[in-house]
Scaffold this active site. Structure first.
Site, short mmCIF file in Angstrom:
data_model
loop_
_atom_site.label_atom_id
_atom_site.label_comp_id
_atom_site.label_asym_id
_atom_site.label_seq_id
_atom_site.Cartn_x
_atom_site.Cartn_y
_atom_site.Cartn_z
N GLU A 1 25.59 -48.57 30.01
CA GLU A 1 24.47 -49.51 30.09
C GLU A 1 24.59 -50.52 31.23
OE1 GLU A 1 23.85 -51.34 26.30
OE2 GLU A 1 23.38 -49.45 25.32
N GLU B 1 24.12 -43.41 21.87
CA GLU B 1 24.23 -44.51 20.89
C GLU B 1 22.91 -44.67 20.16
OE1 GLU B 1 25.45 -48.42 22.22
OE2 GLU B 1 27.14 -47.60 23.36
C1 GAL Z 1 25.11 -51.30 23.06
C2 GAL Z 1 26.54 -51.35 23.55
C3 GAL Z 1 27.54 -51.23 22.45
C4 GAL Z 1 27.15 -51.97 21.19
C5 GAL Z 1 25.72 -51.71 20.81
C6 GAL Z 1 25.22 -52.50 19.62
O1 GAL Z 1 24.27 -51.94 23.95
O2 GAL Z 1 26.76 -50.31 24.45
O3 GAL Z 1 28.78 -51.62 22.95
O4 GAL Z 1 27.50 -53.28 21.24
O5 GAL Z 1 24.87 -51.98 21.88
O6 GAL Z 1 24.78 -53.75 19.98
#
Ligand code: GAL
Length: 474
Positions: free
Chosen positions: A198, A386
């Protein structure tokens, strides 16, 4: 009659209090979703990041990261906590990876901590760090779990930040040395790689707004951090491709579909500007399309950071793109907001559930963003690297009935399937996250794990959502 009422009350009380029966209800009803529908080659995994789970932040030769430094200043982390101990994955990786296997996932995404490999950012290499990741990788392989490695998940060595970090163009050299070492030390066994996690999140939160490490603010810092990160994105991809045989090279993007407040044209214009910023800023240069300056003219300042021939160095043909989606944004035109001239409508005003992060639960959004990304000719394959949710998890007789999270997964997965059934090349889904962990500036309060972590004892407890996946992946 009396007796029948009594039995009825008793059995409904038992249903309510008996955790096994209560948990069984998660599987009842018309659970249309099953694993087979996604196809046998679909990759199911869990995602994590070094700084959020490893702990041992100052041990075994690891250098300080920008998160170790940032969290040592009062008020930077909402709860004044630090990643120092986190989930102690450094010591419990064997049992934690065994948990992944127990739940039925066959893929594990984790990141390498740059300062654990190079405590000073470059030069002297810490052999303990290499040994640790070798152990993690070998444990995965012994258990039949495929490792997916992210090279940069936000924990820059503080020694490099002292020289400017992402705003110093020398980061291209430092990053190149780091990627070469990772490729050469781990590339014989790790085939799936993600260059950056990201980039918009770490450049905007860390270098524009100052709410993440290293806490820098201002557009000047932001633009140089963006340009250097975009160059490292393609450079890292190239190094992996050249040094790892049969590499599957990707990178990941935070993304959220943008919706207009209503059909008024001025809101639609705000949507375009937001979209350019939130979804296209790093993706389009990687595809050879340059920065989306046309739809967000302030990005023209990025060109001031160009050195000779930079415009030709931004593209790289990634094997896959990692989509990281949690929610959507609804925006309305607002002339007082600099450059974006738009404002996000507060999620709680939209009438849907929100998570502990105050993010709107909006499953259709995942479908919409997958579709939007898949429309680019240059994207070969999409992985959901994710997706997940933080909810308040109360312990109930040693169990955690996180029904909201179970529903979240069911609804979001249904949208992934919808995209897949339309022929979109989406080939994997990684839950964020395996364990409750250090949620950056929010500290340990938001719990995203399938597995509950008691941060005092480091005890792990499978939540109902973990058990739901276990059943689903069977
Ligand atoms: C994403 C990040 C993760 C985690 C997730 C939940 O943006 O890559 O490390 O924190 O959000 O907030």
């Amino acid at each position: 009659m009396q007796r029948r009422i009594w039995i009825k009350q008793l059995s409904s009380a038992a249903l309510y209090y008996n955790p096994i029966v209560k948990y069984a209800s998660l599987f009842s009803g018309d659970d249309a979703l099953n694993k087979k529908m996604f196809g046998k080659d679909f990759a199911w995994g869990v995602s994590t990041a070094a700084a959020q789970i490893e702990g041992a932040a100052t041990e075994y030769g690891k250098g300080k990261s920008i998160w170790d430094e940032f969290s040592s200043h009062k008020g930077k982390i909402k709860t004044d906590e630090s990643p120092e101990k986190a989930c102690d994955f450094y010591h419990s990786y064997k049992t934690d990876i065994a948990l992944i296997k127990q739940l039925g996932f066959t893929n594990f995404r984790f990141s390498i901590s740059w300062p654990r490999i190079f405590p000073d950012g470059y030069g002297y290499m810490n052999q303990n760090g290499i040994d640790f990741y070798n152990n993690v990788i070998d444990t995965c392989l012994e258990l039949g779990i495929t490792p997916w490695v992210t090279l940069y998940h936000w924990d820059l060595p503080q020694a490099l930040q002292n020289k400017g970090g992402w705003i110093n163009r020398e980061i291209l050299l430092w990053f190149s040395e780091y990627v070469h070492i990772c490729a050469n030390k781990f590339g014989d066994r790790v085939k799936n790689w993600m260059v950056l996690n990201e980039p918009l999140a770490f450049t905007s939160l860390g270098y524009l707004l100052g709410i993440h490490a290293p806490g820098m603010k201002g557009f000047k810092h932001f633009f140089s951090a963006v340009h250097h990160a975009a160059l490292c994105q393609s450079l890292g991809g190239q190094i992996l491709r050249n040094n790892v045989e049969d590499a599957n090279v990707g990178t990941t993007f935070s993304c959220a579909p943008i919706y207009a407040y209503n059909e008024n044209n001025k809101h639609n214009e705000a949507v375009k500007r937001y979209d350019a910023f939130v979804n296209r800023l790093f993706l389009e240069p990687s595809l050879g399309l340059g920065y989306p300056i046309h739809d967000l003219p302030v990005l023209k300042h990025l060109e001031k950071c160009y050195k000779s021939n930079d415009e030709n160095k931004l593209a790289f043909d990634f094997d896959f793109i990692g989509i990281q989606n949690y929610t959507r944004y609804v925006v309305r035109d607002n002339i007082f907001i600099p450059y974006l001239h738009g404002l996000q409508v507060p999620p709680k005003k939209l009438g849907n559930d929100t998570t502990d992060m105050k993010w709107e639960v909006y499953p259709d959004g995942l479908y919409k963003i997958v579709k939007q990304f898949s429309a680019y000719k240059g994207i070969k394959k999409i992985m959901i690297t994710e997706n997940g949710a933080a909810f308040h998890d109360g312990l109930d007789n040693g169990l955690i009935h996180d029904n909201q999270r179970v529903n979240y997964f069911k609804e979001y997965l249904a949208q992934v399937l919808k995209a897949k059934n339309e022929g979109i090349n989406v080939d994997g889904y990684f839950v964020w996250s395996l364990l409750d962990n250090f949620e950056w500036a929010e500290g340990y309060r938001p719990r995203f794990g399938l597995v509950y972590v008691d941060f005092n004892t480091q005890q792990r407890i499978l939540k109902d959502s973990a058990l739901w996946f276990k059943d689903f992946l069977k």
